[in-house]
Design a protein around this motif. Structure first.
Motif, short mmCIF file in Angstrom:
data_model
loop_
_atom_site.label_atom_id
_atom_site.label_comp_id
_atom_site.label_asym_id
_atom_site.label_seq_id
_atom_site.Cartn_x
_atom_site.Cartn_y
_atom_site.Cartn_z
N ARG A 22 0.82 -1.44 -0.08
CA ARG A 22 -0.06 0.02 -0.04
C ARG A 22 1.03 1.11 -0.16
NH1 ARG A 22 -5.26 -0.77 1.79
NH2 ARG A 22 -6.49 1.20 1.62
N MET A 23 2.21 1.28 0.85
CA MET A 23 2.85 2.32 0.69
C MET A 23 3.44 2.79 -0.37
SD MET A 23 2.64 3.68 3.76
CE MET A 23 3.89 4.94 3.92
N VAL A 24 3.85 1.59 -1.31
CA VAL A 24 4.56 1.68 -2.64
C VAL A 24 3.42 2.17 -3.46
CG1 VAL A 24 5.34 0.21 -4.32
CG2 VAL A 24 6.25 -0.08 -2.26
N LEU A 25 2.17 1.96 -3.44
CA LEU A 25 1.21 2.17 -4.52
C LEU A 25 0.90 3.82 -4.10
CD1 LEU A 25 -1.24 -0.80 -4.43
CD2 LEU A 25 0.16 0.02 -6.20
N TYR A 26 0.79 4.10 -2.71
CA TYR A 26 0.88 5.76 -2.54
C TYR A 26 2.02 6.33 -3.23
CZ TYR A 26 -2.79 4.57 0.85
OH TYR A 26 -3.94 4.13 1.60
N GLY A 27 3.13 5.84 -3.01
CA GLY A 27 4.40 6.66 -3.58
C GLY A 27 4.01 6.66 -5.09
N LEU A 28 3.60 5.56 -5.88
CA LEU A 28 3.73 5.69 -7.34
C LEU A 28 2.41 6.76 -7.67
CD1 LEU A 28 3.99 1.92 -8.22
CD2 LEU A 28 5.67 3.86 -8.36
N ALA A 29 1.42 6.60 -6.84
CA ALA A 29 0.21 7.68 -6.99
C ALA A 29 0.77 9.07 -6.82
CB ALA A 29 -0.60 7.32 -6.30
N TYR A 30 1.62 9.40 -5.87
CA TYR A 30 2.47 10.68 -5.54
C TYR A 30 3.06 10.91 -6.88
CZ TYR A 30 5.68 13.88 -3.92
OH TYR A 30 6.19 15.16 -3.55
N LEU A 31 4.02 10.08 -7.31
CA LEU A 31 4.89 10.32 -8.29
C LEU A 31 3.97 10.57 -9.51
CD1 LEU A 31 7.95 7.80 -7.81
CD2 LEU A 31 7.75 10.51 -7.88
N GLY A 32 2.94 9.84 -9.85
CA GLY A 32 2.05 10.14 -10.98
C GLY A 32 1.32 11.36 -11.03
N ALA A 33 0.80 11.97 -10.02
CA ALA A 33 0.45 13.20 -9.64
C ALA A 33 1.44 14.31 -9.99
CB ALA A 33 -0.24 13.20 -8.58
N ILE A 34 2.60 14.04 -9.47
CA ILE A 34 3.19 15.15 -9.40
C ILE A 34 3.66 15.24 -11.02
CG2 ILE A 34 5.94 15.84 -9.05
CD1 ILE A 34 4.06 16.24 -6.93
N ALA A 35 4.29 14.10 -11.61
CA ALA A 35 4.63 13.97 -13.30
C ALA A 35 3.51 14.57 -14.00
CB ALA A 35 4.68 12.72 -13.54
N SER A 36 2.30 14.46 -13.64
CA SER A 36 1.10 15.04 -14.36
C SER A 36 1.00 16.51 -14.38
CB SER A 36 -0.37 14.41 -14.04
OG SER A 36 -0.21 13.16 -14.15
N LEU A 37 1.18 16.89 -13.23
CA LEU A 37 0.97 18.31 -12.72
C LEU A 37 2.23 18.97 -13.69
CD1 LEU A 37 0.09 18.57 -9.16
CD2 LEU A 37 -1.44 19.13 -11.15
N VAL A 38 3.47 18.60 -13.25
CA VAL A 38 4.75 19.10 -13.84
C VAL A 38 4.70 19.23 -15.29
CG1 VAL A 38 7.18 18.86 -14.41
CG2 VAL A 38 6.23 18.49 -12.05
N GLY A 39 3.97 18.22 -15.92
CA GLY A 39 3.73 18.22 -17.39
C GLY A 39 2.82 18.82 -17.98
N LEU A 40 1.77 19.01 -17.29
CA LEU A 40 0.60 20.11 -17.64
C LEU A 40 1.42 21.53 -17.61
CD1 LEU A 40 -2.30 20.49 -18.31
CD2 LEU A 40 -2.71 20.68 -16.07
N GLN A 41 1.99 21.75 -16.58
CA GLN A 41 2.61 23.03 -16.27
C GLN A 41 3.81 23.58 -17.39
OE1 GLN A 41 6.13 23.88 -14.85
NE2 GLN A 41 5.60 26.02 -14.89
N VAL A 42 4.37 22.50 -17.78
CA VAL A 42 5.48 22.46 -18.63
C VAL A 42 4.82 22.94 -20.42
CG1 VAL A 42 7.21 21.55 -20.29
CG2 VAL A 42 7.59 21.66 -17.65
N VAL A 43 3.77 22.04 -20.41
CA VAL A 43 3.07 22.05 -21.92
C VAL A 43 2.35 23.50 -21.80
CG1 VAL A 43 1.17 21.10 -23.09
CG2 VAL A 43 2.86 19.68 -22.17
N LEU A 44 1.63 23.79 -20.87
CA LEU A 44 0.84 25.05 -20.76
C LEU A 44 1.66 26.30 -20.90
CD1 LEU A 44 -1.90 24.50 -18.26
CD2 LEU A 44 -1.97 24.36 -20.82
N SER A 45 3.00 26.35 -20.24
CA SER A 45 3.92 27.52 -20.51
C SER A 45 4.71 27.53 -21.77
CB SER A 45 4.79 27.58 -19.01
OG SER A 45 5.68 26.55 -19.12
N ASN A 46 4.73 26.30 -22.58
CA ASN A 46 5.89 26.11 -23.80
C ASN A 46 5.03 25.66 -24.87
OD1 ASN A 46 8.45 26.84 -22.47
ND2 ASN A 46 7.70 25.01 -20.98
#
Length: 155
Positions: A22-46
């Protein structure tokens, strides 16, 4: 009082392994959320650059978060195991003594480590085991008296 050292890391794998998963899955979900937000921010600003440049910028922006997560995950999992031992260890010892009490009619005094959870449960179990032992002893003495009271030819 000398602190008892644990003899194994996973005291109760049936509880602790799903907790770790469960802790690993939470970590992966966290990474997925961060990657999505960073990706969205980069795409929208460039919006005016190519997809390969966007991918490189996402990787550069997401890299520190990924590195921090890769470093922290083993530490978090190790701490999770150590912390869960504070409740799995007492339950493991309690289950063993309850089984011994039921199967053999007696149990050893139950003790938990000072930093374990449910410390008072050991005291309550010990009182219950003492009471059961006293009841069994009184029943044995009553049975012995009843046998002694029977006439000689009826045994």
């Amino acid at each position: 009082m000398k602190k008892k050292k644990r003899s194994r890391y996973l005291v109760d794998p049936k509880v602790q392994v799903p907790l770790l998963v469960r802790m690993v899955l939470y970590g992966l979900a966290y990474l997925g959320a961060i990657a999505s937000l960073v990706g969205l921010q980069v795409v929208l600003s460039n919006q005016d650059v190519s997809s390969s440049v966007l991918a490189a910028r996402v990787a550069v922006s997401f890299g520190p978060a990924l590195l921090a997560s890769v470093v922290m995950l083993p530490l978090v999992l190790f701490d999770c195991v150590r912390f869960s031992n504070r409740f799995c260890g007492p339950m493991h010892r309690l289950r063993g003594q309850v089984a011994k009490l039921v199967d053999e009619g007696n149990a050893e005094k139950l003790t938990f480590r000072r930093d374990d959870f449910w410390y008072e449960l050991a005291e309550q179990f010990n009182r219950l085991a003492d009471k059961m032992e006293r009841l069994e002893q009184s029943q044995t003495s009553v049975n012995d008296e009843a046998c002694d009271a029977q006439p000689a030819g009826h045994a």
